[in-house]
Write a protein that holds these residues in place. Structure first.
Motif, PDB file in Angstrom:
ATOM      1  N   TRP A   1      18.673  -0.562 -30.984  1.00 23.54           N
ATOM      2  CA  TRP A   1      20.101  -0.687 -30.712  1.00 23.54           C
ATOM      3  C   TRP A   1      20.261  -0.910 -29.210  1.00 23.54           C
TER       4      TRP A   1
ATOM      5  N   LEU B   1      29.288   3.701 -31.526  1.00 25.22           N
ATOM      6  CA  LEU B   1      28.954   2.846 -32.657  1.00 25.22           C
ATOM      7  C   LEU B   1      28.404   3.688 -33.795  1.00 25.22           C
ATOM      8  N   TYR B   2      28.854   3.396 -34.993  1.00 24.66           N
ATOM      9  CA  TYR B   2      28.259   3.923 -36.213  1.00 24.66           C
ATOM     10  C   TYR B   2      27.316   2.841 -36.722  1.00 24.66           C
ATOM     11  N   LEU B   3      26.018   3.150 -36.758  1.00 25.17           N
ATOM     12  CA  LEU B   3      25.009   2.158 -37.074  1.00 25.17           C
ATOM     13  C   LEU B   3      24.248   2.538 -38.337  1.00 25.17           C
ATOM     14  N   THR B   4      23.899   1.543 -39.133  1.00 20.58           N
ATOM     15  CA  THR B   4      22.942   1.756 -40.215  1.00 20.58           C
ATOM     16  C   THR B   4      21.616   1.141 -39.814  1.00 20.58           C
ATOM     17  N   VAL B   5      20.535   1.711 -40.329  1.00 20.83           N
ATOM     18  CA  VAL B   5      19.191   1.291 -39.944  1.00 20.83           C
ATOM     19  C   VAL B   5      18.504   0.612 -41.117  1.00 20.83           C
TER      20      VAL B   5
ATOM     21  N   ARG C   1      15.836  -2.655 -37.389  1.00 19.35           N
ATOM     22  CA  ARG C   1      17.058  -3.218 -36.818  1.00 19.35           C
ATOM     23  C   ARG C   1      18.276  -2.439 -37.307  1.00 19.35           C
ATOM     24  N   THR C   2      19.320  -2.432 -36.494  1.00 21.91           N
ATOM     25  CA  THR C   2      20.538  -1.719 -36.849  1.00 21.91           C
ATOM     26  C   THR C   2      21.693  -2.686 -37.046  1.00 21.91           C
ATOM     27  N   ARG C   3      22.635  -2.236 -37.846  1.00 21.15           N
ATOM     28  CA  ARG C   3      23.860  -3.010 -38.099  1.00 21.15           C
ATOM     29  C   ARG C   3      25.058  -2.124 -37.799  1.00 21.15           C
ATOM     30  N   THR C   4      26.036  -2.677 -37.095  1.00 16.35           N
ATOM     31  CA  THR C   4      27.227  -1.908 -36.742  1.00 16.35           C
ATOM     32  C   THR C   4      28.148  -1.801 -37.947  1.00 16.35           C
TER      33      THR C   4
END
Length: 711
Positions: A262, A294-298, A304-307
């Motif tokens: 991130w 940011l709230y991120l998923t992994v 890699r992360t996604r917002t």
């Protein structure tokens, strides 16, 4: 208990009446076990691990430190001492434990050694592993235990076999300041994140924090009473200086290792990690100014992360227990400041409104979410100081806890443990509910105080400042006005005005020495509204002090309280110590004496995450100087006449270091302000030592009486 024992002695021996009280509850999802910690008595420091069976109400010991250690005394590693200091843990024995998903296996550390307990069978044993062991945690399936030793994260089979390092410092890529699986200082002290690793729901992978403290400035804390001892080196990230560098790794038990990606430069704070079967790993990362997150998923295949969500606030963003998280159905749960209220949001929909001030998420099920909340800014009949448990779902909100007071809960499946404290009785009552009906209680062995607190809760002035007023036992209306002692914390994260008995015991003891004691929660304190908390942005010295004065004068103006405004003192610890010193220096027209314990006097010496949230960066302007007690600008606010001030500080304090008091004393001496300094050798920010705790109370009341001309 012997009725002749004084309150200060009892208060000290019982560690503020916490010893013997049950805490740290875990509930088995099948409803068969409630696990908790409790010592054998109200003056016994060592906690045991207990199991209560809701069906019968039977309580049994699952692990006894005395048996497991063969009667030997505890030996704590430096890492464990630091963890206990960050969590303000003053007890002994089993001070923390972790369980698997079924709550059948518990893991804990004693004297740096790893132990497990089979909770169904009630048997405990040691696993022979390298130490000293820190923060052991079973895998969700109970087949493994992960723990930290010598800066490395290790995993061992629950049967004691196959111990190995899964993430540890490498001579090729890591320096001596790198650890795996431990929380950095500001995470543990300010973010309420004491953990540095998290099991995945499949029990085959973990998320592991890699912390590099090399960038952090070093301080040295010495014990002047023992000049033969070398100073302790501390990596302390003071405001405006570099933080530890924190990365996150996805580590497999098969040796796989992937770094989670991130924008760490823009969002350096790893504030929260959540990993459950309901969704991919979920991270909450903060910008350094804490105005965006940011709230991120992994993606567990690539790192890699996604917002998932972006949160922004022009003042700051608060962190909350229990969130972010997934519902069992895979929706994001968070707490947010929206429309002037603090609300629970599931997906994109707020499920609560301005009638509630949501404080934490306690549990989630398929049918509801259990939250802790106080009255919101638009509550119809707010009760001062109450905190309740509520059930929230798409259909609305229902209060779950009963009776006026302060309530908390732990739930799993159909069993819920509710802890309730009230103004009428000491301590807390713990009930075990099954499908909403009481089936058992958990006993408390905490001692009953030798005095009873009788606070009157009210609101003061135009701002409706929450207050508690305590008068001497036996005081009658015709006895005349009393010298006043303001007894606040007064700052962020420190609510003092609560509808519970024990928080007022020390205040009542001071009242019984001849004072009218006033506890006031002004702007900046939690539990009321986002605007109330954020009113102190950039202005500690103004808002918090103004509200202490406003509360005092408003209470006196009603004529309902016997307050002698010609004799007013103030005492406090930590932020309350800062407020006490500030009061006598800048408002001697109101305050005639003060006791400042462990005060923050120069905010440039306090840590990054806390201080910068409220005051920004030191180089951004004159805010730090205006809020300081020791700079030329800060001390220039001090006006005559000089009032008596006692300053108390633990010389081993690594949170508010003793330099705060020493610099204040030097500045006051240069300005000709009389004051007294009481250094506490070997004492940290806590004061768990019996003699220190007892004598501090006695010395304070003697100083205050002398300063106010009381007999």
């Amino acid at each position: 208990m012997d009725g002749e024992v004084s309150f200060p002695r009892q208060f000290a021996r019982t560690q503020r009446f916490t010893l013997g009280a049950p805490r740290g509850f875990s509930v088995a999802p099948d409803g068969g076990r409630v696990v908790f910690l409790r010592s054998r008595g109200g003056t016994e420091r060592a906690n045991l691990l207990w199991v209560c069976e809701p069906g019968s109400g039977e309580e049994r010991i699952a692990a006894d430190p005395e048996v497991l250690l063969g009667g030997a005394s505890e030996e704590l590693s430096a890492e464990e001492r630091a963890r206990r200091e960050r969590s303000r843990e003053g007890s002994a024995g089993i001070v923390g434990y972790a369980v698997d998903d079924a709550v059948e296996l518990a893991a804990f550390a004693l004297s740096g050694r790893l132990f497990t307990a089979e909770l169904r069978a009630g048997t405990a044993r040691e696993l022979a592993v390298p130490g000293p062991v820190v923060d052991p945690r079973p895998s969700p399936d109970g087949r493994h235990v992960a723990y930290v030793a010598d800066g490395a994260l290790r995993v061992v089979g629950a049967d004691g076999g196959g111990d190995r390092i899964v993430a540890g410092p490498s001579a090729a890529s890591d320096g001596a300041d790198v650890t795996y699986g431990l929380a950095e200082f500001v995470a543990a002290e300010e973010m309420d994140r004491a953990r540095g690793f998290w099991w995945g729901p499949g029990s085959d992978r973990l998320l592991v924090a890699r912390v590099d403290e090399a960038p952090v400035r070093r301080w040295w804390i010495a014990d002047p009473a023992h000049p033969e001892r070398g100073p302790q080196e501390v990596a302390y990230p003071a405001a405006g200086t570099d933080n530890a560098e924190v990365r996150l790794l996805l580590v497999g038990l098969d040796g796989a290792r992937t770094e989670v990606e991130w924008d760490r430069k823009r969002y350096p704070y790893l504030a929260r990690v959540h990993w459950s079967a309901a969704g991919p790993p979920l991270l909450l990362v903060q910008a350094r100014d804490q105005r965006s997150a940011l709230y991120l998923t992994v993606d567990t295949a690539t790192g890699r992360t996604r917002t998932l969500h972006v949160d922004e606030d022009p003042v700051w963003l608060e962190l909350f227990p229990g969130v972010p998280a997934w519902t069992p159905g895979g929706q994001l749960v968070r707490i947010a400041d929206e429309g002037g209220a603090r609300v629970l949001v599931v997906g994109d929909r707020p499920l609560t409104g301005p009638q509630l001030h949501v404080r934490a998420v306690l549990d989630m099920s398929d049918s509801d979410i259990l939250v802790s909340a106080s009255a919101g800014p638009e509550a119809e009949d707010p009760e001062t100081g109450e905190i309740h448990v509520h059930r929230v779902n798409e259909l609305g909100t229902e209060r779950f806890s009963e009776g006026r007071g302060v309530h908390s809960a732990v739930r799993s499946g159909g069993v819920c443990v509710v802890s309730s404290a009230s103004l009428e009785s000491s301590g807390a009552t713990v009930r075990v509910l099954a499908n909403g009906k009481p089936v058992a209680g958990v006993a408390s062995y905490a001692q009953r105080p030798v005095l009873s607190a009788r606070p009157r809760l009210t609101e003061a002035g135009a701002r409706r400042i929450p207050c508690a007023v305590l008068l001497p036992t036996g005081y009658e209306a015709g006895d005349g006005p009393l010298p006043v002692l303001m007894d606040p914390y007064g700052g962020p994260h420190g609510q003092r005005v609560v509808a519970a008995h024990n928080p007022y015991l020390t205040s009542q003891w001071f009242a019984d020495q001849g004072f009218a004691v006033v506890v006031a929660d002004g702007r900046g304190t939690p539990g009321r509204s986002p605007a109330w908390e954020k009113a102190v942005a950039g202005d500690f010295a103004g808002a918090t002090l103004d509200d202490q004065v406003a509360a005092l004068q408003a209470l006196a103006a009603t004529g309902d309280h016997p307050l002698d405004l010609s004799r007013v003192a103030i005492r406090g610890w930590s932020y309350g110590g800062y407020l006490a010193a500030l009061a006598v220096l800048r408002r001697p027209d109101v305050f005639h004496a003060g006791v400042a314990g462990a005060p923050v006097t120069d905010w440039r010496l306090y840590d990054t995450h806390y201080t910068e949230r409220y005051l920004g960066l030191p180089e951004d302007g004159d805010t730090y100087a205006a809020n300081s007690l020791v700079t030329d600008e800060g001390l220039s606010g001090a006006v005559e006449p000089a009032r008596p001030l006692m300053i108390v500080h633990g010389m081993a304090d690594d949170n508010v270091v003793a330099a705060h008091t020493l610099r204040l004393s030097s500045a006051l001496l240069a300005a000709g302000h009389p004051h007294e300094v009481l250094p506490l050798s070997g004492v940290t920010h806590m004061t768990p030592q019996e003699q220190v705790t007892e004598n501090l109370l006695l010395l304070q009341v003697a100083f205050l009486k002398r300063s106010l001309g009381m007999k």
